[in-house]
Design a protein around this motif. Structure first.
Motif, PDB file in Angstrom:
ATOM      1  N   GLU A 166       0.806  -1.223   0.000  1.00 11.40           N
ATOM      2  CA  GLU A 166       0.000   0.000   0.000  1.00 11.40           C
ATOM      3  C   GLU A 166       0.842   1.277   0.000  1.00 11.40           C
ATOM      4  N   GLU A 167       2.006   1.236   0.642  1.00 13.26           N
ATOM      5  CA  GLU A 167       2.815   2.450   0.766  1.00 13.26           C
ATOM      6  C   GLU A 167       3.836   2.623  -0.354  1.00 13.26           C
ATOM      7  N   ASN A 225       0.962   6.083  -1.785  1.00  7.74           N
ATOM      8  CA  ASN A 225       0.008   6.917  -1.065  1.00  7.74           C
ATOM      9  C   ASN A 225       0.743   8.158  -0.565  1.00  7.74           C
ATOM     10  N   GLU A 226       0.582   9.276  -1.257  1.00 10.16           N
ATOM     11  CA  GLU A 226       1.324  10.486  -0.904  1.00 10.16           C
ATOM     12  C   GLU A 226       0.842  11.123   0.390  1.00 10.16           C
ATOM     13  N   ASP A 227      -0.306  10.674   0.918  1.00  7.65           N
ATOM     14  CA  ASP A 227      -0.741  11.141   2.235  1.00  7.65           C
ATOM     15  C   ASP A 227       0.093  10.488   3.341  1.00  7.65           C
ATOM     16  N   GLU A 228       0.763   9.376   3.021  1.00  7.93           N
ATOM     17  CA  GLU A 228       1.592   8.675   3.997  1.00  7.93           C
ATOM     18  C   GLU A 228       3.083   8.781   3.691  1.00  7.93           C
TER      19      GLU A 228
END
Length: 148
Positions: free
Chosen positions: A63-64, A107-110
């Motif tokens: 996911e990352e 995921n650029e939020d993470e």
């Protein structure tokens, strides 16, 4: 602070040859925004299952950063800390071998950045927190022992 429950977090010390995969945490992250870190995340229990730590870690890695690791994850260390909000966390670090894929910010939020670096480069980086350096030192010894 008397709490019965804590967050369980897993982290992946992923290596490929003599390089380690580290990320720069997004500034949007609740805990340690902008810090250099290993890939990982909180364990979410949706049903009774086996190997919850390992399965969570492989899911978080995909996911990352969008890569796969081999199934032979090895325990590195565990530690506890408190989030910036004061929540207690038990953190478990695993040694992982890169299997396939080119890491990227999924995921650029993470994740704000993805880097393959040598242990020395990570240890010398002033943006690497002490707890990451501690885990890396242990993981690097384990990696070197696998070669022998």
């Amino acid at each position: 602070m008397d709490r019965k429950w804590c967050i369980v977090n897993v982290e992946a010390a992923i290596f490929n040859g003599d390089k380690w995969l580290v990320i720069k945490r997004s500034e949007k992250e609740e805990h340690a925004p902008g810090a250099i870190s290993f890939v990982g995340g909180k364990v979410e229990v949706k049903k009774a299952s086996l190997n919850i730590l390992e399965e969570t870690l492989k899911r978080e890695i995909m996911e990352e950063v969008g890569i796969e690791v081999y199934d032979d994850l090895q325990y590195v260390e565990s530690k506890s800390f408190f989030t910036d909000k004061g929540d207690p966390v038990v953190d478990i670090v695993f040694l992982c071998r890169h299997r396939s894929g080119e890491p990227r910010c999924v995921n650029e939020d993470e994740v704000a950045g993805v880097f393959w670096l040598t242990a020395q480069e990570i240890l010398e980086d002033v943006n690497t927190p002490i707890w990451v350096k501690q885990s890396l030192r242990i993981a690097e010894k384990m990696r070197l022992n696998q070669k022998n």
